[in-house]
Design a protein around this motif. Structure first.
Motif, PDB file in Angstrom:
ATOM      1  N   ARG A 133       0.858  -1.561   0.154  1.00 61.63           N
ATOM      2  CA  ARG A 133      -0.207  -0.146  -0.146  1.00 61.63           C
ATOM      3  C   ARG A 133       0.768   1.315  -0.571  1.00 61.63           C
ATOM      4  NH1 ARG A 133      -4.311   0.057   4.441  1.00 61.63           N
ATOM      5  NH2 ARG A 133      -2.513   0.414   5.776  1.00 61.63           N
ATOM      6  N   VAL A 134       2.405   1.006   0.268  1.00 60.55           N
ATOM      7  CA  VAL A 134       3.284   2.147   0.122  1.00 60.55           C
ATOM      8  C   VAL A 134       4.183   2.037  -0.464  1.00 60.55           C
ATOM      9  CG1 VAL A 134       4.692   3.267   1.899  1.00 60.55           C
ATOM     10  CG2 VAL A 134       2.842   2.826   3.032  1.00 60.55           C
ATOM     11  N   LEU A 135       4.152   3.295  -1.786  1.00 61.26           N
ATOM     12  CA  LEU A 135       5.737   2.669  -2.748  1.00 61.26           C
ATOM     13  C   LEU A 135       6.320   3.399  -2.033  1.00 61.26           C
ATOM     14  CD1 LEU A 135       4.995   0.627  -5.036  1.00 61.26           C
ATOM     15  CD2 LEU A 135       4.370   3.311  -6.551  1.00 61.26           C
ATOM     16  N   MET A 136       7.506   3.193  -2.287  1.00 55.10           N
ATOM     17  CA  MET A 136       9.068   4.260  -2.428  1.00 55.10           C
ATOM     18  C   MET A 136       9.691   4.118  -3.812  1.00 55.10           C
ATOM     19  SD  MET A 136      12.008   4.258  -0.335  1.00 55.10           S
ATOM     20  CE  MET A 136      13.336   2.020  -0.864  1.00 55.10           C
ATOM     21  N   MET A 137       9.919   5.118  -4.557  1.00 48.94           N
ATOM     22  CA  MET A 137      10.666   5.319  -6.226  1.00 48.94           C
ATOM     23  C   MET A 137      11.530   6.130  -6.064  1.00 48.94           C
ATOM     24  SD  MET A 137       8.659   6.654  -8.962  1.00 48.94           S
ATOM     25  CE  MET A 137       7.244   5.398  -9.060  1.00 48.94           C
ATOM     26  N   GLU A 138      12.594   5.573  -6.224  1.00 52.33           N
ATOM     27  CA  GLU A 138      13.309   6.582  -7.129  1.00 52.33           C
ATOM     28  C   GLU A 138      13.452   7.497  -8.222  1.00 52.33           C
ATOM     29  OE1 GLU A 138      18.900   6.764  -7.979  1.00 52.33           O
ATOM     30  OE2 GLU A 138      17.726   4.628  -7.048  1.00 52.33           O
ATOM     31  N   ILE A 139      13.917   8.586  -8.303  1.00 57.94           N
ATOM     32  CA  ILE A 139      13.312   9.290  -9.797  1.00 57.94           C
ATOM     33  C   ILE A 139      14.295  10.277  -9.330  1.00 57.94           C
ATOM     34  CG2 ILE A 139      11.855  10.397  -9.637  1.00 57.94           C
ATOM     35  CD1 ILE A 139      11.067   9.869 -11.225  1.00 57.94           C
TER      36      ILE A 139
END
Length: 456
Positions: free
Chosen positions: A149-155
């Motif tokens: 339900r929680v997302l961590m994204m590197e961009i």
């Protein structure tokens, strides 16, 4: 921690290598004496030759006193039987590997039968990693927490990003509207957990955290639709391809599969009628040209032969394919040749091993104040992302976060409120942690094993 691993195949051996670097007592059980000897040469572990379905072997292994029993043989029936026997002997946590759909589709019954805490499917885990990589093709690292339900994204911040050239405090109208936060910044190798005065600039790598839907909206806002992935070519119709085709079709990707084996080609076509299936040799350059490989956004090579997957990837590179992924179990091939970017490869064994390893580390570092559910290390291990479940003894209760004296370079990022039916909150200075909440913490500090360790 006392750990018993049944099965020294690809996943079992890889996991043993990983766990042997930590402070655990490990015993590996396998029928193959030669495999065990090779494992003993490489790792400081114990080994026992025998059948995991033999209760006498399990007694000899002292299963009744193990903290975790992990059944990772290639045979589902063996894993189920051995897990049930280990449970009857009093083993602690039990993890089993299952691949057959007749078992995977009845996981709750299998868990009840065997007393297992976790059932894993390495092929599904690998397919899920690939699917995320395709969906968020311009993100470098994507991880999920709190049951996805929680997302961590590197961009990377683009030149035209609404973040570029602004201090973090000036982005609140943008980020708060999406209910996300920036937890980590990598500025040419300098790793920072930013505060409001931090200046965001194009080219910096940032880690965004928030609810899955809001991070998804941020990605779409930052990445123009015309450069997102749409058309995917999969070579090979093995178990990973089956899972992957389903995951991609559910998300409205256009999927084409090339499979040399006629029966496998028919099977995947019958299971996924919306996919285009071609019965041909996907390693043949002429076949790939006929399939118009140059029109695809992504090529994923999942045959059972590493050399074929490397060759297909090189062909895809020649055609300028943006996203290329190859299944390569023998990563030494890549190290020896240097012909393929390691970031474009994956191994199913590592996906399963990393998943189990995170669970074991969380159990190993639990306390009476809080339970560490997940632990990720990022940016060359400079930063840790920790997921805690907080119990009644914590000193952090009933205080707004702005009034809590946290250690330097430490951030409370996400709170899941137990008394609000698991509502997810992106943490602010007004946020309050209560008993039973789950908390996501980002820190550069070391040796944080319980929630109160984040306090100064």
């Amino acid at each position: 921690m006392n750990i018993i691993i049944l099965g020294a195949g690809k996943v079992g051996s890889y996991l043993t290598n990983e766990l042997s670097l930590q402070d655990h007592d490990i015993l590996v059980i396998d029928k193959d004496k030669d495999v065990l000897n090779r494992l003993l040469e490489q790792n400081d572990v114990m080994a026992l030759e025998g059948d995991g379905c033999d209760i006498e072997i399990l007694k000899e292994a002292d299963v009744s006193n193990c903290d975790i029993f992990i059944a990772l043989t290639r045979n589902d029936d063996t894993n189920i039987i051995s897990a049930a026997l280990a449970n009857s002997l009093g083993a602690g946590e039990i993890i089993i590997r299952l691949r057959d759909s007749k078992y995977v589709n009845n996981v709750d019954r299998i868990k009840k039968l065997t007393g297992s805490n976790l059932v894993i499917n390495p092929e599904y885990l690998a397919a899920k990693e690939i699917q995320r990589s395709i969906k968020y093709s311009h993100a470098r690292n994507v991880q999920t927490f709190m049951e996805d339900r929680v997302l961590m994204m590197e961009i990377v911040i683009g030149e035209n990003s609404r973040l570029a050239g602004k201090r973090l405090s000036e982005t609140t109208s943008y980020l708060d509207n999406l209910d996300i936060l920036i937890g980590i910044v990598n500025d040419n190798g300098k790793i920072t957990i930013p505060n409001g005065n931090f200046l965001l600039e194009a080219g910096q790598k940032i880690y965004i955290l928030g609810t899955k839907d809001d991070v998804d909206l941020f990605y779409k806002a930052e990445i123009p639709e015309n450069i997102r992935m749409k058309d995917v070519l999969i070579i090979g119709a093995g178990p990973i391809s089956h899972h992957l085709a389903g995951l991609l079709l559910e998300r409205n990707f256009n999927v084409t599969v090339i499979e040399i084996n006629r029966e496998k080609a028919i099977d995947i076509q019958e299971n996924f009628t919306d996919a285009v299936v071609i019965n041909a040799d996907g390693s043949d350059p002429d076949i790939l040209e006929e399939a118009r490989i140059d029109t695809y956004d992504s090529v994923i090579s999942l045959t059972g032969i590493d050399e074929e997957n490397i060759l297909i990837s090189l062909i895809a590179q020649r055609y300028g394919i943006e996203k290329i992924i190859a299944k390569v179990n023998r990563t030494n091939l890549l190290k020896l040749t240097g012909i393929l970017d390691i970031d474009a490869t994956f191994t199913p064994k590592s996906a399963a091993s990393n998943y189990i390893n995170r669970l074991i580390r969380s159990k190993f570092e639990a306390s009476d104040i809080s339970t560490l559910n997940k632990l990720y290390r990022l940016e060359s291990d400079e930063v840790e992302v920790l997921e805690f479940e907080v119990s009644e003894n914590s000193l952090i209760f009933d205080k707004a976060l702005r009034d809590v004296n946290l250690k330097p370079d430490t951030l409370v990022a996400i709170i899941e409120h137990s008394e609000l039916n698991g509502q997810i909150e992106v943490a602010t200075g007004n946020s309050i942690i209560d008993m039973g909440d789950r908390v996501l913490v980002i820190t550069k500090s070391r040796n944080i094993s319980k929630i109160d360790d984040i306090l100064e």
